[in-house]
Every structure is written in structure tokens, then in C-alpha cells.
Design an enzyme around this catalytic site. Structure first.
Site, PDB file in Angstrom:
ATOM      1  N   CYS A 291     -62.521 -68.552 -30.320  1.00 28.86           N
ATOM      2  CA  CYS A 291     -63.164 -69.918 -29.834  1.00 28.86           C
ATOM      3  C   CYS A 291     -64.456 -70.173 -30.466  1.00 28.86           C
ATOM      4  O   CYS A 291     -65.321 -69.316 -30.731  1.00 28.86           O
ATOM      5  CB  CYS A 291     -63.423 -69.370 -28.155  1.00 28.86           C
ATOM      6  SG  CYS A 291     -64.045 -70.984 -27.221  1.00 28.86           S
TER       7      CYS A 291
ATOM      8  N   HIS B  88     -55.432 -72.447 -23.715  1.00 21.79           N
ATOM      9  CA  HIS B  88     -56.961 -72.032 -23.862  1.00 21.79           C
ATOM     10  C   HIS B  88     -57.508 -73.378 -23.780  1.00 21.79           C
ATOM     11  O   HIS B  88     -58.747 -73.190 -23.220  1.00 21.79           O
ATOM     12  CB  HIS B  88     -56.789 -71.588 -25.444  1.00 21.79           C
ATOM     13  CG  HIS B  88     -58.170 -71.327 -25.846  1.00 21.79           C
ATOM     14  ND1 HIS B  88     -58.734 -70.123 -26.246  1.00 21.79           N
ATOM     15  CD2 HIS B  88     -59.673 -72.012 -25.938  1.00 21.79           C
ATOM     16  CE1 HIS B  88     -59.883 -70.105 -26.706  1.00 21.79           C
ATOM     17  NE2 HIS B  88     -60.406 -71.224 -26.536  1.00 21.79           N
ATOM     18  N   GLU B  89     -57.559 -74.368 -23.954  1.00 24.18           N
ATOM     19  CA  GLU B  89     -58.119 -75.550 -24.084  1.00 24.18           C
ATOM     20  C   GLU B  89     -58.298 -76.198 -22.737  1.00 24.18           C
ATOM     21  O   GLU B  89     -59.313 -76.619 -22.076  1.00 24.18           O
ATOM     22  CB  GLU B  89     -57.720 -76.711 -25.102  1.00 24.18           C
ATOM     23  CG  GLU B  89     -57.755 -76.268 -26.486  1.00 24.18           C
ATOM     24  CD  GLU B  89     -59.051 -75.744 -27.043  1.00 24.18           C
ATOM     25  OE1 GLU B  89     -60.334 -76.042 -26.282  1.00 24.18           O
ATOM     26  OE2 GLU B  89     -59.184 -74.950 -27.800  1.00 24.18           O
TER      27      GLU B  89
ATOM     28  N   HIS C 176     -60.692 -74.464 -20.781  1.00 27.36           N
ATOM     29  CA  HIS C 176     -62.085 -74.826 -20.678  1.00 27.36           C
ATOM     30  C   HIS C 176     -62.384 -75.719 -19.768  1.00 27.36           C
ATOM     31  O   HIS C 176     -63.769 -75.892 -19.299  1.00 27.36           O
ATOM     32  CB  HIS C 176     -62.268 -75.342 -22.154  1.00 27.36           C
ATOM     33  CG  HIS C 176     -62.656 -74.304 -23.261  1.00 27.36           C
ATOM     34  ND1 HIS C 176     -63.787 -73.621 -23.373  1.00 27.36           N
ATOM     35  CD2 HIS C 176     -62.032 -74.153 -24.384  1.00 27.36           C
ATOM     36  CE1 HIS C 176     -63.702 -72.855 -24.003  1.00 27.36           C
ATOM     37  NE2 HIS C 176     -62.736 -73.160 -24.873  1.00 27.36           N
TER      38      HIS C 176
HETATM   39 ZN    ZN Z   1     -62.278 -72.185 -26.795  1.00 28.23          ZN
END
Ligand code: ZN
Length: 182
Positions: A110, A153-154, A157
Site C-alpha cells: 500500500c 483494497h481501494e 480505504h
Molecule cells: Zn492502499
């Protein structure tokens, strides 16, 4: 003249906050930031530029990593040597997912985590993501394998979740029998 983005690291509490829905039309500043992210992520994956500008390679970024709590993600996927697909999804939602799970065998990285973290992160092998493009048109993206991991993953966030939250602390690695490792 290219200037690399100022990406905040996970010592900043803002990364734990929930990003807010975006309304349209987008203002010019937001559009400019999206273009800047696309350029940064593309350059980061081209060795010549990543060295020249000292950028760590990465394929995705969410606005919160710039300290901006807007539900916008950008993914630049090198689908073939030197060829990139850009995905900009605003207010993204995973509307369906495979039962099958996968994990990146090398673990995930990341741009907000400046250290190695070992462990497999379980992810859906395939997801369908709906959201909006920069002009406010509804879009749908089907992603599999590495791209599916990137979307999950995004989107994490935007909900204040970092990849290492999903690593099992007691048993950070799966065997090939337990999980398809890619
Ligand atoms: Zn990330």
C-alpha cells in the site's frame, strides 16, 4: 513538469475515517487530482520514471490517501507490458462477488504503508463494482484476479480499512489447500 503526489502514511488517523459520497458535477480541482493520480500511478509502474521521480510502484490509490475524504478510487492496471488501463470509480460499491477467495502470495502493499507486512489477505477472486465515472455516468466494472484484489483494497480505504487488518494474526499464511494463491 511532473510533481509526485503527497501520499499520507498510516500514522495519520484520517486513514481510519469513512469517506463521504461524492456529488456531481465534479469541480475542476477534483478532476485535476484524479488526472494527477493517474499520472503518478502510471509513472510509478514505469521503471524509468519511478526512479527519476523516486516513486514507489503502486497500482491503486484512493482520495483518502491524500487526506481527502471523498469516495473516489483510481486504479492503473498494467494489463500487458507497457500498456495500462485506467479505472476511475466514484462512489464505488461491490454489487456482487464470487464465492471463491484468493490471496496475493507475496502479500499486499500500500502506498500509505511504508514497510513490509507479511501475510495473506483473503479477497474475492471476482467482483463486480458499480459506481460513476468522472462525468457522473453510471458504470459497472467486472474485475478478476489481481484487479479484483486492487478494487477490494481501494474500496476498503474508503471505509477506513487497511489491508493488514484482514491478515489473520494467529495464522497469517494460508496453504495452497486452503486458498488459491496468485
Ligand atoms: Zn492502499
Amino acid at each position: 513538469m511532473f510533481k509526485k503526489l503527497n501520499i499520507i502514511d498510516d500514522s495519520h488517523k484520517v486513514l481510519r475515517e469513512i469517506s463521504k459520497e461524492v456529488t456531481f458535477p465534479l469541480d475542476k480541482e477534483t478532476k485535476d487530482i484524479i488526472e494527477h493520480i493517474i499520472k503518478h500511478l502510471t509513472y510509478s509502474q514505469i521503471e524509468e520514471y519511478s526512479e527519476k521521480y523516486d516513486i514507489r510502484p503502486g497500482m491503486g490509490l484512493s482520495f483518502v490517501q491524500l487526506g481527502i475524504l471523498k469516495r473516489i478510487i483510481v486504479i492503473v492496471d498494467e494489463y500487458e507490458e507497457g500498456k495500462f488501463d485506467n479505472y476511475v470509480v466514484i462512489n464505488p460499491v461491490i454489487v456482487s462477488n464470487s464465492k471463491e477467495m484468493i490471496a496475493a502470495d507475496a502479500g499486499e502493499g500500500c502506498l500509505s504503508v511504508n514497510r513490509e507486512i507479511d501475510g495473506h489477505v483473503p479477497r474475492y477472486a471476482r467482483v463486480t463494482v458499480e459506481g460513476y465515472d468522472m462525468d457522473g455516468n453510471k458504470i459497472r466494472v467486472r474485475a478478476r484476479e489481481e484487479l479484483s484484489i486492487a478494487f477490494q483494497h481501494e474500496i476498503d480505504h474508503l471505509n477506513g480499512i487497511l489491508f493488514y487488518d484482514r491478515i489473520n494474526k494467529d495464522k497469517p499464511f494460508y496453504t495452497e489447500d486452503e486458498m488459491r494463491l496468485i
